[in-house]
Design a protein around this motif. Structure first.
Motif, PDB file in Angstrom:
ATOM      1  N   PHE A 200       0.813  -1.210   0.000  1.00 52.28           N
ATOM      2  CA  PHE A 200       0.000   0.000   0.000  1.00 52.28           C
ATOM      3  C   PHE A 200       0.853   1.270   0.000  1.00 52.28           C
ATOM      4  O   PHE A 200       0.475   2.272   0.589  1.00 52.28           O
ATOM      5  CB  PHE A 200      -0.910   0.022   1.232  1.00 52.28           C
ATOM      6  CG  PHE A 200      -1.858  -1.142   1.313  1.00 52.28           C
ATOM      7  CD1 PHE A 200      -2.660  -1.479   0.245  1.00 52.28           C
ATOM      8  CD2 PHE A 200      -1.931  -1.902   2.464  1.00 52.28           C
ATOM      9  CE1 PHE A 200      -3.530  -2.554   0.315  1.00 52.28           C
ATOM     10  CE2 PHE A 200      -2.801  -2.978   2.552  1.00 52.28           C
ATOM     11  CZ  PHE A 200      -3.604  -3.300   1.470  1.00 52.28           C
ATOM     12  N   SER A 201       1.987   1.231  -0.649  1.00 52.29           N
ATOM     13  CA  SER A 201       2.886   2.397  -0.589  1.00 52.29           C
ATOM     14  C   SER A 201       2.234   3.637  -1.176  1.00 52.29           C
ATOM     15  O   SER A 201       2.544   4.766  -0.770  1.00 52.29           O
ATOM     16  CB  SER A 201       4.193   2.091  -1.321  1.00 52.29           C
ATOM     17  OG  SER A 201       3.947   1.728  -2.665  1.00 52.29           O
ATOM     18  N   ASP A 202       1.331   3.474  -2.133  1.00 53.01           N
ATOM     19  CA  ASP A 202       0.651   4.619  -2.722  1.00 53.01           C
ATOM     20  C   ASP A 202      -0.612   5.001  -1.951  1.00 53.01           C
ATOM     21  O   ASP A 202      -1.261   5.996  -2.282  1.00 53.01           O
ATOM     22  CB  ASP A 202       0.271   4.320  -4.181  1.00 53.01           C
ATOM     23  CG  ASP A 202       1.494   4.158  -5.070  1.00 53.01           C
ATOM     24  OD1 ASP A 202       2.454   4.926  -4.863  1.00 53.01           O
ATOM     25  OD2 ASP A 202       1.486   3.267  -5.934  1.00 53.01           O
ATOM     26  N   LEU A 203      -0.945   4.188  -0.973  1.00 56.46           N
ATOM     27  CA  LEU A 203      -2.161   4.430  -0.196  1.00 56.46           C
ATOM     28  C   LEU A 203      -1.773   4.691   1.246  1.00 56.46           C
ATOM     29  O   LEU A 203      -2.242   4.043   2.168  1.00 56.46           O
ATOM     30  CB  LEU A 203      -3.085   3.211  -0.305  1.00 56.46           C
ATOM     31  CG  LEU A 203      -4.590   3.423  -0.052  1.00 56.46           C
ATOM     32  CD1 LEU A 203      -5.175   4.429  -1.023  1.00 56.46           C
ATOM     33  CD2 LEU A 203      -5.320   2.107  -0.174  1.00 56.46           C
ATOM     34  N   ASN A 204      -0.902   5.691   1.437  1.00 55.52           N
ATOM     35  CA  ASN A 204      -0.336   5.928   2.762  1.00 55.52           C
ATOM     36  C   ASN A 204      -1.286   6.630   3.712  1.00 55.52           C
ATOM     37  O   ASN A 204      -0.932   6.884   4.859  1.00 55.52           O
ATOM     38  CB  ASN A 204       0.979   6.708   2.648  1.00 55.52           C
ATOM     39  CG  ASN A 204       0.833   7.967   1.803  1.00 55.52           C
ATOM     40  OD1 ASN A 204      -0.276   8.460   1.614  1.00 55.52           O
ATOM     41  ND2 ASN A 204       1.943   8.469   1.294  1.00 55.52           N
TER      42      ASN A 204
END
Length: 521
Positions: A200-204
């Motif tokens: 989830f690196s883009d959904l921090n």
């Protein structure tokens, strides 16, 4: 009138329309959906996650009649509805169709329900298109993703496929970044807590509500909910056993993820209330399939037999930093046990950020010992409990020769090639889990195995202390019992006390010698 128990049901509509018992969770659901937007929740299987998502879907679709009589009925604005995009990765046919094809089918099904035509081709851009078009046409979107991690969990024993699936899922979820204007609510649920870095690196901005007080009872059944919702059953059971509530609690309560309320697993509790028999209901459906093979491939893994202290890192990510490389053998056993429901939070020290984990209840403790004993001894789980029962009967009869014969049989199915390479690990694991299960079956509340001798066994007439030595004389084991005064805690106990020193031969894979000494009443 017979009451209907929603065992295994995940449809809120079916439960409400067909007259099944429903435990009202709408007050805490209201708190969830009115105080935030982006959520992630991890809970073990069979804990009610799918029913939670289905309930939220019916809520945002404005199906008011289904909520009549519930807390939220007169507190929700039923005039406002939202389009719902709902994925359940357990039902998309990932194994038969492949992950990308399954996602495409899920997108097509959601688009059809919302009356939307998709023109993009790639799964990630189709997802984005679906969100934008649904929001533009019907208002902000509610996105519910159930079993988000199943395409990963099912391939833990295939590192190459696991990494391929992780890459697909990462691209799929990355679409959600920057969609704030289109999203009313996003809730992902699953068993595992993969780190934001790995998936989830883009959904921090995703809020992880797995641990903490506020949403601890969002799924599961609290003690007040049990006593209120199942009052007729409790009253009937109390007529035969006034202490039945304590027994039920001992068997099935004890789960918590940082809150003050302890919880029942709904699947186990409902099965008990319907059958009125204390059994291990959850075990067959709650254990990951890869677990057996992982233990047998790596017998040096150490599993806790009781309380264990861990930092938050052990709870946050099922695969740690080796998601693409190590496969299941690289996963910490404590992490697996926590995320699959075998261990739960018993205490948390905010200053040190240390969690105390333990088995939640008798059902789980016994299930875990049966599971591990079966895995280590290469015996079927159906034969494990009868073997331990025979051991119990031999102790109660005072037949130590039969006890030693039965101990020998515990090792008879282990392949010689494996025993030669990991005899110490198999030896300790089998002994500890066998006598741990024996302790459970005897309903003993005193287990000194972790702090004093190897094994202490209580019967109505005797207290046995056993010390096992691998490839060392039985005299050494017996002398250790006497010299270290292992019977001291039981001096005031009037039962007969017996010391047993055992030499176990790794070459023969059997008890080679044992000595028995009576040490007084």
């Amino acid at each position: 009138m017979l009451r209907k128990y929603p065992i295994g049901l995940q449809s809120f509509r079916k439960i409400r329309e067909d007259g099944y018992i429903y435990i009202d969770k709408t007050e805490i659901i209201y708190q969830l959906v009115t105080t935030g937007v982006y959520y992630f929740l991890s809970r073990p299987r069979r804990f009610g996650k799918s029913l939670l998502l289905d309930t939220i879907e019916e809520l945002f679709k404005g199906n008011k009649a289904l909520f009549e009589g519930l807390w939220i009925y007169d507190k929700w604005d039923w005039s406002k509805t939202h389009p719902v995009i709902h994925f359940n990765f357990a039902d998309l046919g990932v194994r038969t169709e492949g992950l990308e094809a399954a996602i495409h089918r899920g997108l097509a099904d959601n688009a059809a329900q919302l009356g939307i035509q998709l023109s993009d081709f790639s799964y990630d851009q189709q997802f984005k298109e679906l969100i934008v078009k649904a929001s533009t046409t019907h208002g902000q979107v509610v996105i519910l993703i159930d079993e988000y991690d199943k395409p990963l969990i099912d391939y833990l024993d295939d590192p190459a496929k696991l990494e391929a699936h992780r890459s697909v899922m990462k691209s799929f979820y990355s679409v959600l970044k920057g969609q704030d204007e289109h999203i009313r609510l996003l809730l992902l649920t699953g068993v595992s807590r993969f780190s934001k870095v790995s998936l989830f690196s883009d959904l921090n901005h995703l809020e992880d509500i797995t641990l903490g007080r506020q949403f601890n009872p969002l799924v599961g059944i609290t003690q007040p909910e049990l006593e209120r919702t199942f009052a007729p059953e409790i009253e009937e059971l109390r007529a035969a056993d006034p202490a039945i509530l304590e027994t039920i609690k001992h068997w099935y309560n004890g789960y918590t993820w940082g809150g003050t309320d302890t919880l029942y697993n709904p699947f186990s509790l409902l099965n008990f209330l319907k059958s009125r028999e204390f059994q291990n209901y959850w075990f067959q459906t709650g254990t990951p399939a890869f677990f057996y093979d992982m233990i047998r491939r790596n017998p040096r893994l150490e599993f806790p037999s009781g309380e264990v202290l861990v930092g938050p890192e052990s709870l946050n990510d099922l695969l740690g930093h080796s998601v693409a490389y190590g496969g299941p053998d690289s996963i910490e056993p404590v992490t697996i046990l926590f995320q699959t429901g075998y261990l739960t939070v018993k205490d948390y020290d905010a200053k040190t950020r240390i969690y105390t984990l333990d088995f939640p209840n008798l059902e789980v403790r016994e299930s875990m010992q049966v599971f591990l004993l079966s895995a280590y001894s290469y015996e079927t789980s159906g034969k494990v409990r009868p073997n331990v029962l025979r051991l119990l009967q031999a102790f109660r009869a005072g037949d130590i020769k039969q006890v030693m014969t039965l101990v020998d049989t515990l090792f008879s199915h282990i392949p010689n090639t494996l025993w030669a390479g990991a005899k110490e690990q198999f030896y300790h694991a089998i002994i500890q889990n066998t006598f741990g299960l024996l302790d459970v079956m005897m309903e003993s509340d005193r287990n000194y195995a972790a702090t004093r001798p190897d094994i202490t066994v209580f019967t109505p007439t005797h207290i046995y202390v056993l010390e096992f030595k691998l490839d060392q004389p039985a005299e050494t084991a017996l002398n250790q019992i006497i010299e270290k005064d292992y019977f001291r805690p039981f001096q005031s106990d009037g039962r007969k006390k017996v010391a047993i020193g055992v030499r176990f031969s790794s070459e023969k894979k059997a008890v080679e010698a044992y000595l028995v000494r009576d040490v007084g009443p």
